[in-house]
Scaffold this active site. Structure first.
Site, PDB file in Angstrom:
ATOM      1  CB  ILE A 180     -14.372  -2.925   1.911  1.00 56.20           C
ATOM      2  CG1 ILE A 180     -13.762  -3.426   3.229  1.00 56.20           C
ATOM      3  CG2 ILE A 180     -15.456  -3.879   1.401  1.00 56.20           C
ATOM      4  CD1 ILE A 180     -14.756  -3.640   4.351  1.00 56.20           C
ATOM      5  CG  HIS A 441      19.832  -4.999 -10.877  1.00 57.53           C
ATOM      6  ND1 HIS A 441      18.871  -4.057 -11.163  1.00 57.53           N
ATOM      7  CD2 HIS A 441      20.252  -5.514 -12.068  1.00 57.53           C
ATOM      8  CE1 HIS A 441      18.718  -3.986 -12.475  1.00 57.53           C
ATOM      9  NE2 HIS A 441      19.552  -4.851 -13.041  1.00 57.53           N
TER      10      HIS A 441
END
Ligand code: NAI
Length: 462
Positions: A180, A441
């Site tokens: 957080i 790719h």
């Protein structure tokens, strides 16, 4: 008195998923939720609104940092905070309404109000009492503060207050370098706030792979966050303009203070189980306020179950969801199961950080022989094209069998990349299995394959 097969208390990711799955499996299901909207902490004041702010501020950061490098000139957006808040609220509403729709679709009854369990097999909501063969506690967690730190959600805030500040502050002290603290700290740093993170331990993100944590800290520091490590916060005192944080450095016991407009307390969460009447029922509790359950989520009271943040284990929405599905299946006579060895963890900063399975530190402690395949995003064409070539993929495999034991990623889309490793681990795959799998790719996921190759005869692009 209405009768149900299963009543679930709490409509967060654990509770609502349990309800939908139980209904799909033919049960008559009700969910008790006292909040105005469904979705719990995660959808209302946690995962989802923070992701909206992370997205907006990431784009802002991109315009300042990278647009001109790509020949995109003149972009200099200013922040309309009210509009950003409205965008965030829209995102939340879209999701909470979505759960309402799913409840209707699956014929799940929403009992609006706060539940108590007066006796086993009964749930009281307001003046009405309902009965059920099974009751599932899915009440989640709440922020846990420290002694000497009083939260007012205006100046001294938890993640809830941090999502709705009146305006981005000039300065912010974040207590705790966990998930957080770093996500919200990143949001405000990108909005121009001077963010200082004070952390008790000597490294950020406790429990994370040490090499990833170090790289992460270096990158966040470059982004403007300051860190005070090895510092135990003693108290937070409100002042006329903000608050003063006092801390003690562990190495020499010296004391120091930091002033800031806003202080974010992000020192962990605790199970939220008060007010249900568990004590009077004699429900056995575990450490740190958790409800004690067996491997099938059953408490010591017949017909009473618990899942998610209210029980042991990592406080993660997806862990709660998995437990929700599993308990619904168990209560429907099936064999629900959660593989706790393959629960990913993700931090949604830029770059993202993600991990699953064992860290090197854990394996060393267990005395297990392992090998590491590491691949830097610097060798990944796609990452280089979008200015995200910092970071790496680290795949860990058993030294003898080559079976994948863990993976730790810091880099672009790490939170998505981690899942191919999760699937591989679920199937008991070896590093070579990943290395032999064709990867398109140019994609970021090639970096995962290269790390797998590095576990064997070597990566190609490093
Ligand atoms: P955390 O447990 O991740 O981190 C708390 C940090 O505070 C620790 O590093 C701890 O050493 C430090 N700390 C504790 N007392 C301190 C003191 N007196 N002075 C200085 N530092 C101190 O807790 P966090 O960030 O509040 O998150 C709570 C829970 O919510 C976690 O379980 C987390 O996994 C979950 N969460 C997960 C997210 C995600 O998956 N992306 C996002 C937000 C929360």
């Amino acid at each position: 008195m209405a009768e149900f097969d299963t009543i679930i208390i709490g409509a967060g990711p654990g509770g609502y998923v349990a309800a939908i799955r139980a209904a799909q499996l033919g049960q008559k299901v009700a969910v008790v939720e006292g909040r105005e909207t469904l979705g719990g902490t995660c959808l209302n004041v946690g995962c989802i609104p923070s992701k909206a702010l992370l997205h907006a501020t990431h784009l802002l950061h991109e315009t300042h940092e990278n647009f001109e490098k790509m020949g995109l000139m003149g972009a200099n957006p200013t922040v309309d905070w009210a509009k950003m808040q409205a965008y965030k609220a829209d995102v939340v509403q879209g999701n909470t309404k979505g759960i309402e729709f799913l409840f209707k679709k699956n014929k799940v009854t929403w009992l609006k109000g706060w539940a108590t369990i007066p006796v086993p097999g009964q749930v009281k909501v307001g003046e009405e009492t309902h009965s059920a063969k099974n009751i599932v506690i899915a009440t989640g967690s709440e922020a846990s503060s420290r002694p000497g730190v009083e939260i007012d959600e205006q100046t001294v805030v938890t993640s809830t207050g941090a999502l709705t500040l009146a305006k981005p502050p000039k300065s912010m002290v974040v207590i705790g370098a966990g998930v957080i603290g770093l996500e919200m700290g990143s949001v405000y740093a990108r909005l121009g706030t001077q963010v200082t993170v004070v952390e008790y331990l000597d490294a950020i993100t406790p429990g994370m792979d040490a090499e990833v944590a170090k790289t992460f800290q270096r990158i966040l520091t470059k982004q403007g966050l300051k860190f005070v490590l090895g510092a135990a916060v003693q108290s937070v005192k409100k002042t006329k303009t903000g608050a003063t944080v006092s801390y003690k450095l562990k190495k020499n016991d010296s004391e120091a203070t930091l002033d800031a407009d806003i202080v974010l307390v992000a020192t962990g969460r605790k199970p939220y189980t008060q007010g249900l009447g568990l004590e009077a029922l004699g429900v056995e509790m575990g450490p740190r306020g958790t409800v004690k359950t067996d491997a099938h989520f059953a408490t010591n009271i017949p017909g009473l179950y618990a899942i998610g943040d209210a029980i042991a284990g990592p406080m993660l929405a997806h862990k709660a969801e998995d437990e929700g599905m599993a308990v619904a299946e168990i209560l429907s006579g099936k064999h629900g199961h959660v593989n706790y060895g393959v629960i990913p963890g993700v931090i949604y900063t830029t770059p993202e950080v993600a991990s699953v399975g064992k860290t090197e530190e854990q394996l060393k402690e267990e005395g297990r022989a392992y090998k590491v395949g590491k691949f830097p995003f610097m060798g990944n064409a796609r990452a280089k094209a979008v200015f995200q070539a910092e970071g790496f993929v680290k795949l860990i495999a058993d030294k003898e069998t080559d079976r994948i034991l863990g993976c730790h990623i810091i880099g672009p889309a790490a939170g998505d990349l981690i899942h191919e490793v999760c699937v591989a681990m679920e199937f008991g795959a070896s590093a070579q299995d990943l290395a032999l799998t064709c990867h398109a790719h140019p994609t970021y996921s090639e970096a995962v394959r290269e790390a797998a190759l590095a576990c064997g005869d070597g990566a190609i692009h490093a």
